[in-house]
Design a protein around this motif. Structure first.
Motif, PDB file in Angstrom:
ATOM      1  N   ARG A  50       7.988 -44.439  21.795  1.00 53.25           N
ATOM      2  CA  ARG A  50       7.134 -45.513  22.450  1.00 53.25           C
ATOM      3  C   ARG A  50       5.924 -45.831  21.827  1.00 53.25           C
ATOM      4  NH1 ARG A  50       8.073 -42.643  27.938  1.00 53.25           N
ATOM      5  NH2 ARG A  50       6.436 -41.660  27.072  1.00 53.25           N
ATOM      6  N   TRP A  51       5.365 -46.824  21.368  1.00 56.00           N
ATOM      7  CA  TRP A  51       4.318 -47.313  20.790  1.00 56.00           C
ATOM      8  C   TRP A  51       3.024 -47.032  21.561  1.00 56.00           C
ATOM      9  CZ3 TRP A  51       3.436 -47.719  15.514  1.00 56.00           C
ATOM     10  CH2 TRP A  51       4.276 -47.884  14.770  1.00 56.00           C
ATOM     11  N   GLN A  52       1.920 -46.373  20.983  1.00 58.29           N
ATOM     12  CA  GLN A  52       0.813 -46.312  21.798  1.00 58.29           C
ATOM     13  C   GLN A  52      -0.252 -46.513  21.135  1.00 58.29           C
ATOM     14  OE1 GLN A  52       0.581 -44.594  24.855  1.00 58.29           O
ATOM     15  NE2 GLN A  52       2.635 -43.829  25.066  1.00 58.29           N
ATOM     16  N   SER A  53      -1.689 -46.535  21.707  1.00 61.39           N
ATOM     17  CA  SER A  53      -2.806 -46.931  21.091  1.00 61.39           C
ATOM     18  C   SER A  53      -3.672 -45.830  21.396  1.00 61.39           C
ATOM     19  CB  SER A  53      -3.129 -48.304  21.508  1.00 61.39           C
ATOM     20  OG  SER A  53      -3.315 -48.491  22.847  1.00 61.39           O
ATOM     21  N   GLY A  54      -4.767 -45.760  20.519  1.00 60.87           N
ATOM     22  CA  GLY A  54      -5.544 -44.407  20.925  1.00 60.87           C
ATOM     23  C   GLY A  54      -6.916 -45.254  20.484  1.00 60.87           C
ATOM     24  N   CYS A  55      -8.130 -44.565  21.203  1.00 62.41           N
ATOM     25  CA  CYS A  55      -9.389 -44.526  20.734  1.00 62.41           C
ATOM     26  C   CYS A  55      -9.835 -43.455  19.834  1.00 62.41           C
ATOM     27  CB  CYS A  55     -10.308 -44.597  21.890  1.00 62.41           C
ATOM     28  SG  CYS A  55     -10.113 -43.032  22.909  1.00 62.41           S
ATOM     29  N   GLN A  56     -10.953 -43.832  19.343  1.00 63.79           N
ATOM     30  CA  GLN A  56     -11.336 -42.749  18.465  1.00 63.79           C
ATOM     31  C   GLN A  56     -11.076 -41.467  18.781  1.00 63.79           C
ATOM     32  OE1 GLN A  56     -12.086 -43.413  15.025  1.00 63.79           O
ATOM     33  NE2 GLN A  56     -12.164 -41.107  14.684  1.00 63.79           N
ATOM     34  N   ARG A  57     -11.545 -41.120  20.222  1.00 68.66           N
ATOM     35  CA  ARG A  57     -11.444 -39.730  20.463  1.00 68.66           C
ATOM     36  C   ARG A  57     -10.024 -39.360  20.623  1.00 68.66           C
ATOM     37  NH1 ARG A  57     -12.423 -37.897  26.465  1.00 68.66           N
ATOM     38  NH2 ARG A  57     -11.962 -35.809  26.526  1.00 68.66           N
ATOM     39  N   ALA A  58      -8.990 -40.242  21.118  1.00 71.89           N
ATOM     40  CA  ALA A  58      -7.750 -39.789  21.095  1.00 71.89           C
ATOM     41  C   ALA A  58      -7.165 -39.510  19.648  1.00 71.89           C
ATOM     42  CB  ALA A  58      -6.906 -41.034  21.591  1.00 71.89           C
ATOM     43  N   LEU A  59      -7.632 -40.484  18.640  1.00 68.65           N
ATOM     44  CA  LEU A  59      -7.110 -40.046  17.355  1.00 68.65           C
ATOM     45  C   LEU A  59      -7.606 -38.699  16.908  1.00 68.65           C
ATOM     46  CD1 LEU A  59      -6.114 -40.869  14.512  1.00 68.65           C
ATOM     47  CD2 LEU A  59      -8.342 -42.137  14.172  1.00 68.65           C
ATOM     48  N   GLU A  60      -8.828 -38.274  17.037  1.00 65.41           N
ATOM     49  CA  GLU A  60      -9.085 -36.937  16.724  1.00 65.41           C
ATOM     50  C   GLU A  60      -8.571 -36.023  17.364  1.00 65.41           C
ATOM     51  OE1 GLU A  60     -13.510 -37.297  17.560  1.00 65.41           O
ATOM     52  OE2 GLU A  60     -13.710 -38.827  15.900  1.00 65.41           O
ATOM     53  N   GLU A  61      -8.320 -35.979  18.821  1.00 59.88           N
ATOM     54  CA  GLU A  61      -7.698 -34.964  19.523  1.00 59.88           C
ATOM     55  C   GLU A  61      -6.166 -34.951  19.368  1.00 59.88           C
ATOM     56  OE1 GLU A  61      -8.006 -36.271  23.503  1.00 59.88           O
ATOM     57  OE2 GLU A  61      -9.975 -35.839  23.562  1.00 59.88           O
ATOM     58  N   LEU A  62      -5.482 -36.081  18.706  1.00 60.86           N
ATOM     59  CA  LEU A  62      -3.997 -35.991  18.267  1.00 60.86           C
ATOM     60  C   LEU A  62      -3.839 -35.465  17.163  1.00 60.86           C
ATOM     61  CD1 LEU A  62      -3.070 -39.450  20.032  1.00 60.86           C
ATOM     62  CD2 LEU A  62      -2.089 -37.028  20.737  1.00 60.86           C
ATOM     63  N   VAL A  63      -4.717 -35.785  16.158  1.00 62.08           N
ATOM     64  CA  VAL A  63      -4.879 -35.092  14.790  1.00 62.08           C
ATOM     65  C   VAL A  63      -4.970 -33.461  14.761  1.00 62.08           C
ATOM     66  CG1 VAL A  63      -5.796 -35.115  12.630  1.00 62.08           C
ATOM     67  CG2 VAL A  63      -5.218 -37.235  13.663  1.00 62.08           C
ATOM     68  N   GLU A  64      -5.903 -33.036  15.768  1.00 67.65           N
ATOM     69  CA  GLU A  64      -6.169 -31.864  15.826  1.00 67.65           C
ATOM     70  C   GLU A  64      -4.906 -31.000  16.438  1.00 67.65           C
ATOM     71  OE1 GLU A  64      -9.246 -29.367  18.690  1.00 67.65           O
ATOM     72  OE2 GLU A  64     -10.288 -30.824  17.128  1.00 67.65           O
ATOM     73  N   ARG A  65      -4.110 -31.754  17.485  1.00 67.53           N
ATOM     74  CA  ARG A  65      -3.133 -30.918  17.889  1.00 67.53           C
ATOM     75  C   ARG A  65      -1.878 -31.103  17.039  1.00 67.53           C
ATOM     76  NH1 ARG A  65      -2.575 -34.106  23.736  1.00 67.53           N
ATOM     77  NH2 ARG A  65      -4.734 -33.994  24.167  1.00 67.53           N
ATOM     78  N   GLY A  66      -1.966 -31.714  15.933  1.00 66.02           N
ATOM     79  CA  GLY A  66      -0.845 -32.034  15.049  1.00 66.02           C
ATOM     80  C   GLY A  66       0.257 -32.774  15.369  1.00 66.02           C
ATOM     81  N   GLN A  67       0.008 -33.922  16.239  1.00 61.62           N
ATOM     82  CA  GLN A  67       0.810 -34.655  16.869  1.00 61.62           C
ATOM     83  C   GLN A  67       1.061 -36.064  15.982  1.00 61.62           C
ATOM     84  OE1 GLN A  67      -0.805 -34.076  21.154  1.00 61.62           O
ATOM     85  NE2 GLN A  67       1.329 -34.803  21.461  1.00 61.62           N
ATOM     86  N   ILE A  68      -0.069 -36.408  15.366  1.00 63.63           N
ATOM     87  CA  ILE A  68      -0.168 -37.398  14.646  1.00 63.63           C
ATOM     88  C   ILE A  68      -0.772 -37.160  13.394  1.00 63.63           C
ATOM     89  CG2 ILE A  68       0.201 -39.182  16.237  1.00 63.63           C
ATOM     90  CD1 ILE A  68      -2.687 -39.976  15.904  1.00 63.63           C
ATOM     91  N   GLU A  69      -0.547 -38.003  12.074  1.00 69.66           N
ATOM     92  CA  GLU A  69      -1.237 -37.773  10.724  1.00 69.66           C
ATOM     93  C   GLU A  69      -2.650 -38.562  10.847  1.00 69.66           C
ATOM     94  OE1 GLU A  69       1.519 -39.431   8.222  1.00 69.66           O
ATOM     95  OE2 GLU A  69       2.758 -37.852   8.112  1.00 69.66           O
ATOM     96  N   PRO A  70      -3.681 -37.982  10.224  1.00 71.37           N
ATOM     97  CA  PRO A  70      -4.831 -38.635  10.152  1.00 71.37           C
ATOM     98  C   PRO A  70      -4.780 -39.997   9.679  1.00 71.37           C
ATOM     99  CG  PRO A  70      -5.195 -36.616   9.261  1.00 71.37           C
ATOM    100  CD  PRO A  70      -3.499 -36.791   9.311  1.00 71.37           C
ATOM    101  N   LEU A  71      -5.339 -41.198  10.035  1.00 72.14           N
ATOM    102  CA  LEU A  71      -5.140 -42.571   9.501  1.00 72.14           C
ATOM    103  C   LEU A  71      -5.257 -42.525   7.968  1.00 72.14           C
ATOM    104  CD1 LEU A  71      -7.324 -44.766  11.842  1.00 72.14           C
ATOM    105  CD2 LEU A  71      -4.879 -44.890  11.441  1.00 72.14           C
ATOM    106  N   GLY A  72      -4.277 -43.323   7.199  1.00 72.84           N
ATOM    107  CA  GLY A  72      -4.205 -43.245   5.758  1.00 72.84           C
ATOM    108  C   GLY A  72      -3.464 -42.295   5.042  1.00 72.84           C
ATOM    109  N   GLN A  73      -2.706 -41.356   5.950  1.00 73.16           N
ATOM    110  CA  GLN A  73      -2.148 -40.067   5.317  1.00 73.16           C
ATOM    111  C   GLN A  73      -0.633 -40.365   5.469  1.00 73.16           C
ATOM    112  OE1 GLN A  73      -3.935 -37.383   3.875  1.00 73.16           O
ATOM    113  NE2 GLN A  73      -5.320 -38.926   4.221  1.00 73.16           N
ATOM    114  N   GLY A  74      -0.289 -41.516   5.862  1.00 71.44           N
ATOM    115  CA  GLY A  74       1.409 -41.916   6.116  1.00 71.44           C
ATOM    116  C   GLY A  74       1.813 -42.582   4.914  1.00 71.44           C
ATOM    117  N   ALA A  75       2.844 -43.127   5.112  1.00 69.32           N
ATOM    118  CA  ALA A  75       3.670 -44.017   4.219  1.00 69.32           C
ATOM    119  C   ALA A  75       2.890 -45.017   3.678  1.00 69.32           C
ATOM    120  CB  ALA A  75       5.250 -44.134   4.670  1.00 69.32           C
TER     121      ALA A  75
END
Length: 75
Positions: A50-75
């Motif tokens: 499912r598509w989700q959106s995240g605030c800056q804090r969510a982005l940082e938390e999810l990257v730290e947990r290894g759930q999503i890639e940092p912005l700009g690191q994907g394909a």
């Protein structure tokens, strides 16, 4: 690890909180009142596809947990 994209309301289902410019990740996690920064900066698919959106804090938390890639690191 899921790919992250700059927030794009077009990726989210019409009428969803993510499409309406809110942080759906904190809304889904039930912690919106616990420090959610509100405005989304990232779009990503969760583990259920499912598509989700995240605030800056969510982005940082999810990257730290290894759930999503940092912005700009994907394909």
């Amino acid at each position: 690890m899921n790919t992250s994209y700059p927030y794009d309301p077009e990726l989210h289902p019409a009428g969803s909180s993510a499409a309406d410019g809110q942080c759906s990740w904190h809304g889904a996690e039930g912690s919106q009142e616990a420090g959610c920064e509100g405005e989304p900066v990232v779009s990503f698919q969760d583990d259920q596809g499912r598509w989700q959106s995240g605030c800056q804090r969510a982005l940082e938390e999810l990257v730290e947990r290894g759930q999503i890639e940092p912005l700009g690191q994907g394909a």
